[in-house]
Scaffold this motif. Structure first.
Motif, PDB file in Angstrom:
ATOM      1  N   ASP A  98      -7.309  56.006  64.384  1.00  0.00           N
ATOM      2  CA  ASP A  98      -7.738  57.405  64.297  1.00  0.00           C
ATOM      3  C   ASP A  98      -8.870  57.558  63.275  1.00  0.00           C
ATOM      4  N   GLY A  99      -9.961  58.172  63.704  1.00  0.00           N
ATOM      5  CA  GLY A  99     -11.087  58.417  62.814  1.00  0.00           C
ATOM      6  C   GLY A  99     -12.072  57.270  62.707  1.00  0.00           C
ATOM      7  N   ILE A 100     -11.808  56.165  63.378  1.00  0.00           N
ATOM      8  CA  ILE A 100     -12.713  55.007  63.344  1.00  0.00           C
ATOM      9  C   ILE A 100     -13.584  55.028  64.597  1.00  0.00           C
ATOM     10  N   ALA A 101     -14.888  54.881  64.404  1.00  0.00           N
ATOM     11  CA  ALA A 101     -15.818  54.881  65.531  1.00  0.00           C
ATOM     12  C   ALA A 101     -16.100  53.445  65.965  1.00  0.00           C
ATOM     13  N   VAL A 102     -15.976  53.223  67.281  1.00  0.00           N
ATOM     14  CA  VAL A 102     -16.213  51.907  67.875  1.00  0.00           C
ATOM     15  C   VAL A 102     -17.284  52.055  68.945  1.00  0.00           C
ATOM     16  N   CYS A 103     -18.261  51.146  68.929  1.00  0.00           N
ATOM     17  CA  CYS A 103     -19.340  51.184  69.911  1.00  0.00           C
ATOM     18  C   CYS A 103     -19.312  49.925  70.770  1.00  0.00           C
ATOM     19  N   THR A 104     -19.346  50.109  72.084  1.00  0.00           N
ATOM     20  CA  THR A 104     -19.547  48.971  72.981  1.00  0.00           C
ATOM     21  C   THR A 104     -21.047  48.802  73.150  1.00  0.00           C
TER      22      THR A 104
ATOM     23  N   GLY B  97     -16.972  49.639  64.119  1.00  0.00           N
ATOM     24  CA  GLY B  97     -16.668  48.497  64.968  1.00  0.00           C
ATOM     25  C   GLY B  97     -17.679  48.373  66.095  1.00  0.00           C
ATOM     26  N   PHE B  98     -18.208  47.184  66.292  1.00  0.00           N
ATOM     27  CA  PHE B  98     -19.162  46.945  67.369  1.00  0.00           C
ATOM     28  C   PHE B  98     -18.646  45.836  68.278  1.00  0.00           C
ATOM     29  N   VAL B  99     -18.575  46.147  69.557  1.00  0.00           N
ATOM     30  CA  VAL B  99     -18.224  45.168  70.580  1.00  0.00           C
ATOM     31  C   VAL B  99     -19.537  44.821  71.274  1.00  0.00           C
ATOM     32  N   VAL B 100     -20.021  43.596  71.078  1.00  0.00           N
ATOM     33  CA  VAL B 100     -21.399  43.270  71.448  1.00  0.00           C
ATOM     34  C   VAL B 100     -21.433  42.223  72.564  1.00  0.00           C
TER      35      VAL B 100
ATOM     36  N   LEU C  85     -17.604  43.007  63.917  1.00  0.00           N
ATOM     37  CA  LEU C  85     -18.168  42.729  65.233  1.00  0.00           C
ATOM     38  C   LEU C  85     -17.200  41.896  66.060  1.00  0.00           C
ATOM     39  N   VAL C  86     -17.161  42.196  67.345  1.00  0.00           N
ATOM     40  CA  VAL C  86     -16.416  41.387  68.306  1.00  0.00           C
ATOM     41  C   VAL C  86     -17.407  40.891  69.346  1.00  0.00           C
TER      42      VAL C  86
END
Length: 309
Positions: free
Chosen positions: A44-50, A104-107, A128-129
């Motif tokens: 909750d409250g954490i931003a994750v970008c694909t 968080g970045f899913v790259v 990063l993932v």
């Protein structure tokens, strides 16, 4: 339910050198998520970008669902409609999103080592993932494949006979699968494909390599088929798709050479009639759709471990 201690590095870039205990802990946690046991407010409250610079269906959607189910704010980045079309670098794109508060970045990227390169420039607290970089690695695919095998065959990988078939040379999936199988103690790892599609860079160390699919299939417990990576392939590496299917396509009659309870896997997308026939892909021994389902659970486990750890 508390997450087990996983000893993960700060970023998940590869499965290379991850300890067996770490893999086991992630798989146990992913199994709990697959059974519906998780906290919907964990992120909750954490931003994750694909952050995808290459097309994807299964990986992107499953990461999106995984983050959403844990309560994260999810941003889906599409390179085709972004400032990368105007010349902005991948690093500048990431740093701008990071400045907006993304943690968080899913790259996914087409270049080998691209995600590791980006990881050297991120702020403290950013993780990063690797969602697939060139031919190098696809660690969460390796994890979901191991979860699928674990569900079908149990937690002891030492007695399994596993066959990987096809275009290993261009496959980041194969590299991550082989790393995971070794770490989990699989003694009999077989690899089969035309010589032109098998790497000579140490990837196959410890594997039993064959160019005869019928012989390689004898008595195996699991057959992991690979997609022909035609977008990464030089011309002339295979004579034709028909020739490839005749030599290395998995058919129902061929599958009878494997153990009676053998399972069939494929990371997708499937080239039906090339790597595998409809009868096998949609048959009772196929775990292909279970792999897709397990992708969400595994990616939940990874995001939780990295972003809460």
């Amino acid at each position: 339910m508390n997450a087990p201690h996983t000893h993960l590095p700060r970023h998940l870039l590869t499965l290379h050198d991850l300890e067996r205990g770490t893999l086991d802990a992630l798989l146990v946690r992913a199994q709990a998520f697959a059974e519906g046991h998780y906290d919907r407010r964990a992120l909750d409250g954490i931003a994750v970008c694909t952050l995808f610079f290459e097309p994807s269906t299964r990986t992107r959607m499953s990461f999106t669902l995984a983050a959403q189910r844990l309560g994260a704010d999810v941003i889906n980045f599409d390179a085709s409609t972004s400032s990368t079309r105007k010349g902005e670098t991948a690093l500048d794109t990431l740093k701008n999103l990071e400045a907006m508060g993304v943690r968080g970045f899913v790259v996914r990227h087409h270049e080998d080592g691209a995600v590791a390169g980006l990881s050297a420039h991120v702020n403290d607290g950013t993780v990063l993932v690797n969602a697939g970089d060139g031919r190098s690695a696809h660690p969460t695919q390796g994890l979901l494949d191991m979860l699928t095998l674990r569900q079908a065959k149990g937690a002891d990988f030492s007695k399994l006979k596993v066959l990987v078939v096809g275009d290993v040379k261009h496959s980041r999936v194969a590299r991550s699968d082989l790393q995971a199988l070794r770490a989990l103690g699989t003694d009999d790892i077989r690899v089969c494909g035309p010589a032109s599609l098998l790497p000579d860079d140490g990837t196959l160390q410890g594997c039993n390599v064959s160019h005869d699919l019928d012989a390689a299939l004898e008595g195996v417990d699991a057959v992991m088929m690979l997609r022909l990576q035609r977008e990464r392939m030089e011309e002339g590496l295979i004579a034709s798709l028909d020739d490839y299917h005749r030599a290395y396509g998995l058919t129902a009659s061929r599958l009878k050479r494997a153990a009676g309870d053998a399972v069939v896997m494929h990371p997708g997308p499937i080239n039906r009639g090339v790597e595998i026939t409809d009868e096998v892909a949609d048959g009772p021994q196929s775990l292909i759709l279970r792999q897709v389902s397990n992708g969400v659970a595994v990616r939940m486990a990874v995001l939780e471990a990295l972003l809460r750890g």
